[in-house]
Design a protein around this motif. Structure first.
Motif, PDB file in Angstrom:
ATOM      1  N   LEU A   1       0.810  -1.218   0.000  1.00 17.85           N
ATOM      2  CA  LEU A   1       0.000   0.000   0.000  1.00 17.85           C
ATOM      3  C   LEU A   1       0.843   1.268   0.000  1.00 17.85           C
ATOM      4  O   LEU A   1       0.514   2.239  -0.686  1.00 17.85           O
ATOM      5  N   PHE A   2       1.938   1.264   0.756  1.00 13.22           N
ATOM      6  CA  PHE A   2       2.770   2.471   0.821  1.00 13.22           C
ATOM      7  C   PHE A   2       3.426   2.754  -0.530  1.00 13.22           C
ATOM      8  O   PHE A   2       3.576   3.918  -0.922  1.00 13.22           O
ATOM      9  N   THR A   3       3.794   1.693  -1.241  1.00 11.53           N
ATOM     10  CA  THR A   3       4.389   1.856  -2.564  1.00 11.53           C
ATOM     11  C   THR A   3       3.358   2.401  -3.554  1.00 11.53           C
ATOM     12  O   THR A   3       3.666   3.284  -4.362  1.00 11.53           O
ATOM     13  N   HIS A   4       2.145   1.880  -3.473  1.00 15.41           N
ATOM     14  CA  HIS A   4       1.078   2.370  -4.357  1.00 15.41           C
ATOM     15  C   HIS A   4       0.714   3.821  -4.033  1.00 15.41           C
ATOM     16  O   HIS A   4       0.475   4.625  -4.946  1.00 15.41           O
ATOM     17  N   LEU A   5       0.664   4.155  -2.746  1.00 14.30           N
ATOM     18  CA  LEU A   5       0.401   5.545  -2.363  1.00 14.30           C
ATOM     19  C   LEU A   5       1.481   6.463  -2.910  1.00 14.30           C
ATOM     20  O   LEU A   5       1.206   7.557  -3.401  1.00 14.30           O
ATOM     21  N   ASP A   6       2.727   6.013  -2.838  1.00  6.86           N
ATOM     22  CA  ASP A   6       3.845   6.803  -3.341  1.00  6.86           C
ATOM     23  C   ASP A   6       3.725   7.020  -4.850  1.00  6.86           C
ATOM     24  O   ASP A   6       4.162   8.048  -5.378  1.00  6.86           O
ATOM     25  N   GLY A   7       3.099   6.060  -5.523  1.00  7.91           N
ATOM     26  CA  GLY A   7       2.923   6.174  -6.963  1.00  7.91           C
ATOM     27  C   GLY A   7       1.718   6.996  -7.385  1.00  7.91           C
ATOM     28  O   GLY A   7       1.476   7.149  -8.582  1.00  7.91           O
ATOM     29  N   GLY A   8       0.964   7.498  -6.387  1.00  7.41           N
ATOM     30  CA  GLY A   8      -0.148   8.382  -6.712  1.00  7.41           C
ATOM     31  C   GLY A   8      -1.534   7.805  -6.535  1.00  7.41           C
ATOM     32  O   GLY A   8      -2.531   8.497  -6.785  1.00  7.41           O
ATOM     33  N   ALA A   9      -1.645   6.556  -6.089  1.00 10.39           N
ATOM     34  CA  ALA A   9      -2.969   5.965  -5.831  1.00 10.39           C
ATOM     35  C   ALA A   9      -3.479   6.522  -4.500  1.00 10.39           C
ATOM     36  O   ALA A   9      -3.143   6.025  -3.439  1.00 10.39           O
ATOM     37  N   ASP A  10      -4.306   7.568  -4.562  1.00  9.86           N
ATOM     38  CA  ASP A  10      -4.629   8.340  -3.362  1.00  9.86           C
ATOM     39  C   ASP A  10      -6.047   8.156  -2.846  1.00  9.86           C
ATOM     40  O   ASP A  10      -6.513   8.910  -2.000  1.00  9.86           O
TER      41      ASP A  10
ATOM     42  N   ASP B   1      -8.501  16.563   2.066  1.00  6.25           N
ATOM     43  CA  ASP B   1      -9.506  16.751   1.010  1.00  6.25           C
ATOM     44  C   ASP B   1      -9.875  15.439   0.329  1.00  6.25           C
ATOM     45  O   ASP B   1     -10.014  15.360  -0.900  1.00  6.25           O
ATOM     46  N   GLY B   2     -10.000  14.395   1.134  1.00  7.86           N
ATOM     47  CA  GLY B   2     -10.420  13.103   0.596  1.00  7.86           C
ATOM     48  C   GLY B   2      -9.332  12.307  -0.087  1.00  7.86           C
ATOM     49  O   GLY B   2      -9.593  11.237  -0.633  1.00  7.86           O
ATOM     50  N   ARG B   3      -8.089  12.814  -0.074  1.00  5.87           N
ATOM     51  CA  ARG B   3      -6.967  12.135  -0.725  1.00  5.87           C
ATOM     52  C   ARG B   3      -5.967  11.660   0.325  1.00  5.87           C
ATOM     53  O   ARG B   3      -5.666  12.374   1.278  1.00  5.87           O
ATOM     54  N   TYR B   4      -5.453  10.466   0.106  1.00  4.12           N
ATOM     55  CA  TYR B   4      -4.503   9.864   1.048  1.00  4.12           C
ATOM     56  C   TYR B   4      -3.076   9.983   0.517  1.00  4.12           C
ATOM     57  O   TYR B   4      -2.837   9.915  -0.697  1.00  4.12           O
ATOM     58  N   ALA B   5      -2.137  10.123   1.453  1.00  2.00           N
ATOM     59  CA  ALA B   5      -0.715  10.187   1.081  1.00  2.00           C
ATOM     60  C   ALA B   5       0.129   9.675   2.235  1.00  2.00           C
ATOM     61  O   ALA B   5      -0.263   9.774   3.411  1.00  2.00           O
ATOM     62  N   ASN B   6       1.293   9.143   1.915  1.00  2.46           N
ATOM     63  CA  ASN B   6       2.229   8.707   2.952  1.00  2.46           C
ATOM     64  C   ASN B   6       2.730   9.900   3.755  1.00  2.46           C
ATOM     65  O   ASN B   6       2.931  10.987   3.214  1.00  2.46           O
ATOM     66  N   THR B   7       2.965   9.675   5.047  1.00  2.00           N
ATOM     67  CA  THR B   7       3.712  10.655   5.821  1.00  2.00           C
ATOM     68  C   THR B   7       5.180  10.584   5.399  1.00  2.00           C
ATOM     69  O   THR B   7       5.589   9.669   4.674  1.00  2.00           O
ATOM     70  N   ALA B   8       5.979  11.520   5.868  1.00  2.00           N
ATOM     71  CA  ALA B   8       7.409  11.510   5.532  1.00  2.00           C
ATOM     72  C   ALA B   8       8.075  10.229   6.017  1.00  2.00           C
ATOM     73  O   ALA B   8       8.931   9.653   5.325  1.00  2.00           O
TER      74      ALA B   8
END
Length: 332
Positions: free
Chosen positions: A32-41, A74-81
């Motif tokens: 999941l973290f890799t996909h989030l990093d790729g923009g799947a938000d 705003d409804g979008r997910y992203a990894n923390t640092a």
């Protein structure tokens, strides 16, 4: 009811602490973290890329937000640092394999009440043997923990500019110290002493980093195998002391002192606790891992390391905190 009254919230989070291990391990398993990093938000995009249900993706995202590893804006997910640095697959300090490994260890904690009563392991799992197949999973999984610390040690010692130095890594596992240091110093050479099956893994992992031609392995048990005399400029004893008792640590450190050339440096890395055992938090809680799995090991105090190193013949001893839970100890 006043604001100063205690509440059960923190205790409830601790009682259910296994949820965190499960959520993190499951998220790592499905990248999941890799996909989030790729923009799947969003949950639906993550579900599609990871091949999991949208309900499952949303549940993991909710848990990761709770754990402070994922942010929602705003409804979008992203990894923390932190998640971006340490949980995206393929990054130098990626801990996703370790998260997946710890997921398989959760059941072992049910033994802790009996282990506490007995004062040591109650199951003879024969973990600490050379031919245990679990090394193939464990050794690469834990390597990333040492990446930032090995770099800090190299900077402190100025290894990149040290020229033709010889390095000994006792119980080096994945060979991560050798790989990083040889990458920084093209004139250095490294020798790792560990069991044969582990050295096979290290040889492959170090070669993948392009420095295998200057990396040599000695197969053996470091309790009995000769380290040599006046043979090395730098020696490494990383995350080994916590699995050994005081007498064995003194014996190994004494042999490391003899293996170093005059002016040589021992780099010791481990989870070190304060002399009054008031902290830091991670080394204190790690003691339970040693009680479960080691007959003599523990998380040792700064005073213990200082006393052992002094007894082994070292005179100049210094401690250096790192951004990780581990402490570096330099001894000359």
């Amino acid at each position: 009811m006043t604001n100063n009254q205690p509440t059960p919230e923190a205790i409830m989070r601790l009682i259910n602490g296994y949820w965190a291990t499960g959520i993190l391990g499951a998220a790592a398993t499905h990248s999941l973290f890799t996909h989030l990093d790729g923009g799947a938000d969003t949950a639906d995009r993550l579900a599609s890329l990871a091949g999991i249900s949208e309900r499952g993706a949303q549940t993991l995202l909710d848990g990761l937000v709770s754990l402070g590893l994922v942010e929602l804006n705003d409804g979008r997910y992203a990894n923390t640092a932190e998640a971006s640095t340490f949980l995206v697959e393929g990054r130098p300090a990626d801990l996703s394999s370790f998260a997946k490994l710890k997921l398989t260890h959760m059941g072992g904690m049910v033994d802790l009440p009996e282990v506490v009563r007995a004062g040591g392991p109650v199951r003879d799992a024969a973990v600490e043997v050379a031919d245990n197949p679990h090394w193939a999973e464990v050794v690469p999984a834990i390597a990333a923990q040492s990446v930032p610390v090995a770099r800090i040690a190299a900077e402190t010692l100025g290894l990149a500019e040290a020229g033709e130095i010889s390095i000994l890594d006792v119980g080096g596992g994945s060979g991560i110290y050798s790989a990083i240091w040889l990458g920084l110093n093209p004139a250095a050479r490294a020798t790792q002493l560990d069991w044969g099956p582990i050295n096979e893994l290290a040889t492959r992992l170090v070669a993948e980093r392009g420095v295998g031609d200057r990396f040599t392995c000695v197969d053996g048990d470091f309790h009995a195998t000769d380290f040599g005399t006046d043979a090395y400029d730098v020696a490494v004893y990383s995350h080994i002391a916590h699995q050994e008792g005081p007498e064995d640590n003194v014996a190994i450190l004494s042999r490391l002192r003899s293996a170093l050339r005059p002016g040589g440096t021992l780099v010791l890395c481990d989870y070190v606790v304060e002399d009054d055992r008031s902290g830091p938090p991670f080394p204190l809680i790690f003691a339970s891992e040693m009680l479960l799995k080691s007959k003599q090991g523990g998380t040792w105090r700064r005073a213990d390391y200082h006393a052992w190193l002094t007894k082994a013949g070292f005179e100049d001893i210094s401690f250096q905190s790192t951004p990780s839970p581990a402490t570096l100890v330099f001894a000359r």
